[in-house]
Design a protein around this motif. Structure first.
Motif, PDB file in Angstrom:
ATOM      1  N   GLU A  13      32.815  21.095  41.686  1.00  0.00           N
ATOM      2  CA  GLU A  13      32.929  22.531  41.970  1.00  0.00           C
ATOM      3  C   GLU A  13      32.830  22.789  43.467  1.00  0.00           C
ATOM      4  OE1 GLU A  13      30.278  24.997  39.772  1.00  0.00           O
ATOM      5  OE2 GLU A  13      31.281  24.628  37.847  1.00  0.00           O
ATOM      6  N   THR A  14      33.672  23.708  43.930  1.00  0.00           N
ATOM      7  CA  THR A  14      33.691  24.124  45.328  1.00  0.00           C
ATOM      8  C   THR A  14      33.811  25.639  45.374  1.00  0.00           C
ATOM      9  OG1 THR A  14      34.865  22.086  45.901  1.00  0.00           O
ATOM     10  CG2 THR A  14      34.850  23.834  47.546  1.00  0.00           C
ATOM     11  N   THR A  15      33.056  26.280  46.253  1.00  0.00           N
ATOM     12  CA  THR A  15      33.137  27.734  46.410  1.00  0.00           C
ATOM     13  C   THR A  15      33.634  28.067  47.814  1.00  0.00           C
ATOM     14  OG1 THR A  15      31.341  28.101  44.826  1.00  0.00           O
ATOM     15  CG2 THR A  15      31.853  29.904  46.354  1.00  0.00           C
ATOM     16  N   GLU A  16      34.544  29.024  47.875  1.00  0.00           N
ATOM     17  CA  GLU A  16      35.131  29.415  49.156  1.00  0.00           C
ATOM     18  C   GLU A  16      35.367  30.923  49.164  1.00  0.00           C
ATOM     19  OE1 GLU A  16      39.468  28.799  51.236  1.00  0.00           O
ATOM     20  OE2 GLU A  16      38.430  26.991  50.547  1.00  0.00           O
ATOM     21  N   VAL A  17      35.160  31.539  50.304  1.00  0.00           N
ATOM     22  CA  VAL A  17      35.533  32.945  50.489  1.00  0.00           C
ATOM     23  C   VAL A  17      36.991  32.974  50.937  1.00  0.00           C
ATOM     24  CG1 VAL A  17      35.106  35.071  51.773  1.00  0.00           C
ATOM     25  CG2 VAL A  17      33.180  33.639  51.040  1.00  0.00           C
ATOM     26  N   ILE A  18      37.819  33.693  50.201  1.00  0.00           N
ATOM     27  CA  ILE A  18      39.258  33.701  50.477  1.00  0.00           C
ATOM     28  C   ILE A  18      39.540  34.470  51.761  1.00  0.00           C
ATOM     29  CG2 ILE A  18      41.527  34.347  49.595  1.00  0.00           C
ATOM     30  CD1 ILE A  18      40.114  32.130  48.006  1.00  0.00           C
ATOM     31  N   ASP A  19      40.170  33.788  52.699  1.00  0.00           N
ATOM     32  CA  ASP A  19      40.499  34.358  54.003  1.00  0.00           C
ATOM     33  C   ASP A  19      41.952  34.816  54.005  1.00  0.00           C
ATOM     34  OD1 ASP A  19      40.550  35.014  56.673  1.00  0.00           O
ATOM     35  OD2 ASP A  19      40.669  32.941  57.384  1.00  0.00           O
ATOM     36  N   ALA A  20      42.261  35.848  54.766  1.00  0.00           N
ATOM     37  CA  ALA A  20      43.626  36.376  54.805  1.00  0.00           C
ATOM     38  C   ALA A  20      44.553  35.535  55.669  1.00  0.00           C
ATOM     39  CB  ALA A  20      43.611  37.811  55.327  1.00  0.00           C
ATOM     40  N   ALA A  21      44.010  34.809  56.645  1.00  0.00           N
ATOM     41  CA  ALA A  21      44.850  34.147  57.638  1.00  0.00           C
ATOM     42  C   ALA A  21      45.850  33.157  57.052  1.00  0.00           C
ATOM     43  CB  ALA A  21      43.965  33.466  58.684  1.00  0.00           C
ATOM     44  N   ALA A  95      34.607  35.671  46.879  1.00  0.00           N
ATOM     45  CA  ALA A  95      33.971  34.356  46.817  1.00  0.00           C
ATOM     46  C   ALA A  95      34.386  33.736  45.488  1.00  0.00           C
ATOM     47  CB  ALA A  95      32.457  34.484  46.917  1.00  0.00           C
ATOM     48  N   VAL A  96      35.203  32.692  45.553  1.00  0.00           N
ATOM     49  CA  VAL A  96      35.796  32.089  44.363  1.00  0.00           C
ATOM     50  C   VAL A  96      35.287  30.661  44.216  1.00  0.00           C
ATOM     51  CG1 VAL A  96      37.949  31.386  43.244  1.00  0.00           C
ATOM     52  CG2 VAL A  96      37.848  33.534  44.523  1.00  0.00           C
ATOM     53  N   THR A  97      34.928  30.305  43.010  1.00  0.00           N
ATOM     54  CA  THR A  97      34.518  28.927  42.706  1.00  0.00           C
ATOM     55  C   THR A  97      35.645  28.228  41.961  1.00  0.00           C
ATOM     56  OG1 THR A  97      32.175  29.485  42.607  1.00  0.00           O
ATOM     57  CG2 THR A  97      32.859  27.465  41.487  1.00  0.00           C
ATOM     58  N   ARG A  98      36.016  27.050  42.456  1.00  0.00           N
ATOM     59  CA  ARG A  98      37.029  26.235  41.782  1.00  0.00           C
ATOM     60  C   ARG A  98      36.360  25.022  41.152  1.00  0.00           C
ATOM     61  NH1 ARG A  98      41.642  22.820  44.888  1.00  0.00           N
ATOM     62  NH2 ARG A  98      39.811  21.462  45.180  1.00  0.00           N
ATOM     63  N   ARG A  99      36.513  24.879  39.842  1.00  0.00           N
ATOM     64  CA  ARG A  99      36.015  23.703  39.126  1.00  0.00           C
ATOM     65  C   ARG A  99      37.200  22.779  38.842  1.00  0.00           C
ATOM     66  NH1 ARG A  99      31.957  21.895  35.502  1.00  0.00           N
ATOM     67  NH2 ARG A  99      32.781  20.656  33.752  1.00  0.00           N
ATOM     68  N   THR A 100      37.113  21.546  39.294  1.00  0.00           N
ATOM     69  CA  THR A 100      38.196  20.579  39.134  1.00  0.00           C
ATOM     70  C   THR A 100      37.760  19.494  38.165  1.00  0.00           C
ATOM     71  OG1 THR A 100      38.950  20.992  41.403  1.00  0.00           O
ATOM     72  CG2 THR A 100      39.706  18.963  40.349  1.00  0.00           C
ATOM     73  N   GLU A 101      38.647  19.158  37.228  1.00  0.00           N
ATOM     74  CA  GLU A 101      38.322  18.130  36.249  1.00  0.00           C
ATOM     75  C   GLU A 101      39.575  17.352  35.868  1.00  0.00           C
ATOM     76  OE1 GLU A 101      36.955  19.968  32.583  1.00  0.00           O
ATOM     77  OE2 GLU A 101      38.061  21.782  33.122  1.00  0.00           O
ATOM     78  N   LEU A 102      39.376  16.102  35.491  1.00  0.00           N
ATOM     79  CA  LEU A 102      40.463  15.260  35.005  1.00  0.00           C
ATOM     80  C   LEU A 102      40.753  15.623  33.560  1.00  0.00           C
ATOM     81  CD1 LEU A 102      42.312  12.770  35.597  1.00  0.00           C
ATOM     82  CD2 LEU A 102      40.469  11.367  34.627  1.00  0.00           C
ATOM     83  N   ARG A 126      35.270  34.017  39.469  1.00  0.00           N
ATOM     84  CA  ARG A 126      34.698  34.992  40.403  1.00  0.00           C
ATOM     85  C   ARG A 126      33.542  35.681  39.697  1.00  0.00           C
ATOM     86  NH1 ARG A 126      39.224  38.024  41.900  1.00  0.00           N
ATOM     87  NH2 ARG A 126      39.021  39.097  39.902  1.00  0.00           N
ATOM     88  N   ASP A 127      32.369  35.638  40.308  1.00  0.00           N
ATOM     89  CA  ASP A 127      31.160  36.221  39.707  1.00  0.00           C
ATOM     90  C   ASP A 127      30.924  35.681  38.297  1.00  0.00           C
ATOM     91  OD1 ASP A 127      30.746  37.796  41.996  1.00  0.00           O
ATOM     92  OD2 ASP A 127      32.050  39.379  41.208  1.00  0.00           O
ATOM     93  N   GLY A 128      31.213  34.381  38.122  1.00  0.00           N
ATOM     94  CA  GLY A 128      30.971  33.737  36.834  1.00  0.00           C
ATOM     95  C   GLY A 128      32.031  33.966  35.791  1.00  0.00           C
TER      96      GLY A 128
END
Length: 267
Positions: A13-21, A95-102, A126-128
């Protein structure tokens, strides 16, 4: 022989705030207006990027090791396709969390030998609450002698469709997209490597760039896309003219000289 016995990476899992740039930059690359606060489908590829140290890269520019990179020798990677479903769009400042799985693996026999098909799923929350799900289909094979580079046509394809977007991806466009996605794979910028080592007919246009371009006609027509499925069929090379074609009935494609390079559907 490809052997991945025991390879079972744990989810990450990784969390990132989405930037406009990044979206502003991609819009510039596409000669389009920025999309606003909502990310168009597939533009999440500009976010959650891996940034390995230089010493961690292999001779092809890809990381030598990674949680979701299969443990096979002289690994070569190809982008085969994927699916994306949106419940709610990802928005700038979220603030979005991405869960990555095989999800799955399968060894198959191809024209160039054994190939490993891998499907990886990304779930965005987002927010669970789950807001989008992406699956990527990737193909790996062990390195070997390069095949003879394909003959490349530079004749513009004739395409009749309700939507057509002509594109020619020159090396500058490929460089900019590699920079936006932090993609160091040498097939996109090192022509000698692409042709002499991996047997391509020139610099390769990124599969994700083709998929994004597939969705540009409905996006520019003002249609909201909630689901998309796409499959890469043939490579497109730098300086080849191609057309992102489609119809409001939900069919899309990338038409290159003499071939359909990608097919897609949306809803």
């Amino acid at each position: 022989m490809i052997d991945i016995a025991g390879w079972a990476p744990e989810p990450q899992e990784t969390t990132e705030v989405i930037d406009a740039a990044p979206s502003v930059a991609l819009a510039g690359l596409l000669d389009a207006a920025p999309p606003g606060d909502e990310l168009p489908p597939l533009w999440q590829w500009l976010h959650f990027l891996e940034r390995p140290a230089q010493r961690e890269l292999g001779p092809d520019g890809h990381p030598r090791e990674g949680r979701f990179l299969p443990p096979i020798p002289e690994r070569r990677r190809m982008f085969a396709g994927g699916r994306f479903r949106v419940r709610e769009p990802l928005r700038v400042a979220d603030a979005v969390t991405r869960r990555t799985e095989l999800v799955s693996t399968a060894v198959k026999q191809g024209r160039s030998g054994e190939m490993l098909f891998v499907t990886v799923r990304h779930t965005f929350s987002r927010d669970g609450t789950e807001v989008a799900v992406e699956e990527q289909d990737l193909v790996y094979r062990s390195g070997g002698e390069a095949s003879r580079p394909a003959e490349v046509s530079f004749e513009a394809p004739e395409v009749k469709a309700p939507w057509t977007l002509p594109v020619t991806a020159d090396p500058v466009m490929l460089f900019r997209f590699s920079a936006l996605t932090y993609n160091a794979h040498r097939i996109h910028y090192d022509e000698a490597y692409a042709t002499e080592v991996e047997g391509h007919g020139g610099l390769v246009v990124h599969g994700p760039l083709l998929a994004i371009l597939c969705l540009e006609p409905p996006r520019r027509a003002g249609l909201k896309v909630n689901e998309v499925s796409f499959r890469a069929r043939r490579p497109v090379y730098a300086r080849q003219p191609f057309v992102a074609a489609g119809s409001p009935d939900g069919t899309l494609s990338i038409e290159a000289p003499g071939v359909t390079a990608m097919t897609a559907t949306f809803a």
